[in-house]
Design a protein around this motif. Structure first.
Motif, PDB file in Angstrom:
ATOM      1  N   GLY A  83       0.809  -1.215   0.000  1.00  0.00           N
ATOM      2  CA  GLY A  83       0.000   0.000   0.000  1.00  0.00           C
ATOM      3  C   GLY A  83       0.840   1.260   0.000  1.00  0.00           C
ATOM      4  O   GLY A  83       0.532   2.233  -0.691  1.00  0.00           O
ATOM      5  N   THR A  84       1.903   1.235   0.761  1.00  0.00           N
ATOM      6  CA  THR A  84       2.787   2.396   0.839  1.00  0.00           C
ATOM      7  C   THR A  84       3.487   2.643  -0.489  1.00  0.00           C
ATOM      8  O   THR A  84       3.618   3.795  -0.920  1.00  0.00           O
ATOM      9  CB  THR A  84       3.815   2.210   1.971  1.00  0.00           C
ATOM     10  OG1 THR A  84       3.106   2.044   3.195  1.00  0.00           O
ATOM     11  CG2 THR A  84       4.753   3.405   2.071  1.00  0.00           C
ATOM     12  N   THR A 133      11.719  12.931  -2.470  1.00  0.00           N
ATOM     13  CA  THR A 133      11.460  12.167  -1.247  1.00  0.00           C
ATOM     14  C   THR A 133      10.591  10.950  -1.549  1.00  0.00           C
ATOM     15  O   THR A 133      10.899   9.836  -1.109  1.00  0.00           O
ATOM     16  CB  THR A 133      10.785  13.062  -0.186  1.00  0.00           C
ATOM     17  OG1 THR A 133      11.670  14.137   0.136  1.00  0.00           O
ATOM     18  CG2 THR A 133      10.434  12.280   1.067  1.00  0.00           C
ATOM     19  N   ALA A 134       9.527  11.147  -2.293  1.00  0.00           N
ATOM     20  CA  ALA A 134       8.619  10.040  -2.617  1.00  0.00           C
ATOM     21  C   ALA A 134       9.323   8.971  -3.447  1.00  0.00           C
ATOM     22  O   ALA A 134       9.145   7.766  -3.198  1.00  0.00           O
ATOM     23  CB  ALA A 134       7.388  10.567  -3.357  1.00  0.00           C
ATOM     24  N   ILE A 193       0.656  10.496   5.001  1.00  0.00           N
ATOM     25  CA  ILE A 193       1.134  10.462   6.387  1.00  0.00           C
ATOM     26  C   ILE A 193       0.180   9.649   7.262  1.00  0.00           C
ATOM     27  O   ILE A 193       0.622   8.812   8.060  1.00  0.00           O
ATOM     28  CB  ILE A 193       1.326  11.893   6.942  1.00  0.00           C
ATOM     29  CG1 ILE A 193       2.508  12.565   6.246  1.00  0.00           C
ATOM     30  CG2 ILE A 193       1.506  11.880   8.460  1.00  0.00           C
ATOM     31  CD1 ILE A 193       2.571  14.077   6.440  1.00  0.00           C
ATOM     32  N   ALA A 194      -1.115   9.883   7.132  1.00  0.00           N
ATOM     33  CA  ALA A 194      -2.098   9.142   7.936  1.00  0.00           C
ATOM     34  C   ALA A 194      -1.989   7.638   7.660  1.00  0.00           C
ATOM     35  O   ALA A 194      -1.984   6.825   8.595  1.00  0.00           O
ATOM     36  CB  ALA A 194      -3.509   9.646   7.656  1.00  0.00           C
ATOM     37  N   LYS A 195      -1.901   7.270   6.398  1.00  0.00           N
ATOM     38  CA  LYS A 195      -1.761   5.858   6.035  1.00  0.00           C
ATOM     39  C   LYS A 195      -0.447   5.302   6.559  1.00  0.00           C
ATOM     40  O   LYS A 195      -0.389   4.169   7.037  1.00  0.00           O
ATOM     41  CB  LYS A 195      -1.844   5.672   4.516  1.00  0.00           C
ATOM     42  CG  LYS A 195      -3.194   5.952   3.936  1.00  0.00           C
ATOM     43  CD  LYS A 195      -4.207   4.986   4.479  1.00  0.00           C
ATOM     44  CE  LYS A 195      -4.999   4.363   3.376  1.00  0.00           C
ATOM     45  NZ  LYS A 195      -5.860   3.288   3.880  1.00  0.00           N
ATOM     46  N   SER A 196       0.616   6.077   6.466  1.00  0.00           N
ATOM     47  CA  SER A 196       1.924   5.637   6.943  1.00  0.00           C
ATOM     48  C   SER A 196       1.896   5.384   8.443  1.00  0.00           C
ATOM     49  O   SER A 196       2.468   4.401   8.930  1.00  0.00           O
ATOM     50  CB  SER A 196       2.988   6.681   6.588  1.00  0.00           C
ATOM     51  OG  SER A 196       4.261   6.265   6.996  1.00  0.00           O
ATOM     52  N   SER A 208      10.990   6.718   9.550  1.00  0.00           N
ATOM     53  CA  SER A 208      11.766   7.684   8.756  1.00  0.00           C
ATOM     54  C   SER A 208      10.909   8.349   7.690  1.00  0.00           C
ATOM     55  O   SER A 208      10.963   9.568   7.500  1.00  0.00           O
ATOM     56  CB  SER A 208      12.957   6.990   8.100  1.00  0.00           C
ATOM     57  OG  SER A 208      13.865   6.536   9.064  1.00  0.00           O
ATOM     58  N   LEU A 209      10.135   7.533   6.992  1.00  0.00           N
ATOM     59  CA  LEU A 209       9.243   8.054   5.946  1.00  0.00           C
ATOM     60  C   LEU A 209       8.289   9.090   6.518  1.00  0.00           C
ATOM     61  O   LEU A 209       8.141  10.190   5.973  1.00  0.00           O
ATOM     62  CB  LEU A 209       8.457   6.897   5.311  1.00  0.00           C
ATOM     63  CG  LEU A 209       7.269   7.285   4.435  1.00  0.00           C
ATOM     64  CD1 LEU A 209       7.735   8.050   3.211  1.00  0.00           C
ATOM     65  CD2 LEU A 209       6.482   6.045   4.033  1.00  0.00           C
TER      66      LEU A 209
END
Length: 158
Positions: free
Chosen positions: A23-24, A60-61, A117-120, A140-141
């Motif tokens: 998912g990430t 970053t992504a 961010i919420a999913k992470s 870290s992500l």
């Protein structure tokens, strides 16, 4: 001859980690595409600063999508970053077509980053006990994405 990479994680833990990593990966690939689409279409007085800031998000992504995919591979999970898979599985909203005024561009990026961010954070919690190594990737992500999120929020006008 077929080669198979096998994990040392117990099967149930591997299933949890696989779901989180897959998912990430989709969300990060899509985040890079969303940021590039906005990058090409942002207009307005803050064009240059937002345009450059978007490249930071893309970098970053892309960096983390590679880290996440390689973590999956190390655990015997085949990463799938194909465009159809990303389009079907990403949690991000679609970017509107056409030129984007700078205020809209910032709002869309704040929303997109907030979603990832919420999913992470959810995934970080899910993998914590199952695999602290993968949890560290999510820590870290999340930290790096929260920095980008803050910077875009600071671009918003009151």
């Amino acid at each position: 001859m077929t080669y198979t990479v096998k994990s040392t994680l117990p099967e149930q833990d591997l299933k949890t980690v696989a779901e989180a990593l897959r998912g990430t990966l989709l969300d990060l690939i899509d985040l890079s595409l969303v940021a590039k689409q906005i990058h090409w279409n942002v207009v307005g007085p803050r064009f240059r600063s937002i345009h450059l800031q978007l490249d930071e998000v893309v970098d970053t992504a892309r960096q983390y999508s590679d880290t996440v995919a390689e973590r999956a591979s190390a655990l015997g999970i085949s990463p799938d970053g194909r465009s159809a898979t990303v389009a079907q599985g990403s949690a991000l909203a679609t970017v509107p077509e056409g030129w984007l005024p700078d205020n809209d561009a910032v709002r869309i990026m704040v929303d997109a980053l907030g979603t990832v961010i919420a999913k992470s954070r959810e995934r970080m919690k899910a993998v914590g006990e199952a695999d602290p190594v993968t949890e560290d990737v999510f820590i870290s992500l999340t930290g790096d994405l929260e920095k980008e999120h803050w910077m875009f929020q600071a671009e918003n006008r009151a």
